[in-house]
Design a protein around this motif. Structure first.
Motif, PDB file in Angstrom:
ATOM      1  N   ARG A 101       0.805  -1.220   0.000  1.00  0.00           N
ATOM      2  CA  ARG A 101       0.000   0.000   0.000  1.00  0.00           C
ATOM      3  C   ARG A 101       0.841   1.274   0.000  1.00  0.00           C
ATOM      4  O   ARG A 101       0.295   2.385   0.040  1.00  0.00           O
ATOM      5  N   VAL A 102       2.174   1.138  -0.047  1.00  0.00           N
ATOM      6  CA  VAL A 102       3.036   2.322  -0.100  1.00  0.00           C
ATOM      7  C   VAL A 102       2.644   3.160  -1.316  1.00  0.00           C
ATOM      8  O   VAL A 102       2.467   2.639  -2.410  1.00  0.00           O
ATOM      9  N   GLY A 103       2.480   4.440  -1.094  1.00  0.00           N
ATOM     10  CA  GLY A 103       2.060   5.361  -2.154  1.00  0.00           C
ATOM     11  C   GLY A 103       0.567   5.631  -2.172  1.00  0.00           C
ATOM     12  O   GLY A 103       0.123   6.610  -2.776  1.00  0.00           O
ATOM     13  N   GLU A 104      -0.213   4.786  -1.511  1.00  0.00           N
ATOM     14  CA  GLU A 104      -1.663   5.015  -1.436  1.00  0.00           C
ATOM     15  C   GLU A 104      -1.906   6.377  -0.797  1.00  0.00           C
ATOM     16  O   GLU A 104      -1.276   6.738   0.177  1.00  0.00           O
ATOM     17  N   ASP A 105      -2.850   7.123  -1.348  1.00  0.00           N
ATOM     18  CA  ASP A 105      -3.139   8.467  -0.856  1.00  0.00           C
ATOM     19  C   ASP A 105      -4.638   8.629  -0.620  1.00  0.00           C
ATOM     20  O   ASP A 105      -5.290   9.454  -1.237  1.00  0.00           O
TER      21      ASP A 105
END
Length: 171
Positions: A101-105
């Motif tokens: 989920r890294v980068g999820e905003d």
């Protein structure tokens, strides 16, 4: 000890332990650090790194899921391991889920915050016990709802309403 007591004392409960310099957290563990009015949550992924929802850490701009240093996560505050609830997944799977989920905003204070993120990584269900406890107090929940609606539309402190209304009538 109730959640309310945990938030006030800012000390880890007896089922959790405080990390001190040079100590490492177990891989895939949930780490917690106190902030003003809440506890911030992240997942320890190894090599001194934590994956967390940066949320409102940059003021009013919501942040994304990011991998950061242990020091960056703690911001000079104590960090402890949350250990009282077992994970449904092995540590490698917890880390894989966190990094996926890294980068999820899509940060949302009441429905997708740092604690929701960690609970999903560890147990497969997005949940925030802090939000649940907070919403159990109806007065606070109503005030938060009103402020979340009113504040984005409020005029800045240096806004001169008389000039704005005269400019509107001139057009």
């Amino acid at each position: 000890m109730s959640d309310r007591g945990k938030l006030r004392s800012r000390r880890p409960p007896s089922t959790e332990w405080l990390l001190v310099e040079e100590q490492s957290a177990p891989l895939g563990s949930q780490v917690v650090s106190p902030r003003r009015g809440y506890l911030h949550h992240g997942i320890y992924v190894g090599d001194g790194k934590v994956v967390h929802y940066s949320g409102l850490g940059n003021g009013l701009l919501s942040g994304s899921v990011e991998e950061t240093s242990f020091a960056g996560f703690g911001r000079g505050r104590p960090i402890w391991i949350k250990s009282h609830a077992p994970s449904r997944f092995e540590p490698r799977e917890v880390i894989r889920r966190a990094r996926s989920r890294v980068g999820e905003d899509s940060y949302r204070l009441f429905t997708n915050n740092c604690e929701h993120f960690c609970e999903w990584c560890l147990r497969g269900e997005p949940r925030s016990y802090q939000v649940e406890a907070w919403l159990a107090r109806p007065g606070r929940a109503l005030r938060a709802a009103v402020l979340s609606i009113v504040q984005p539309f409020s005029a800045p402190a240096d806004f001169d309403r008389s000039k704005a209304s005269s400019a509107a009538t001139e057009t």
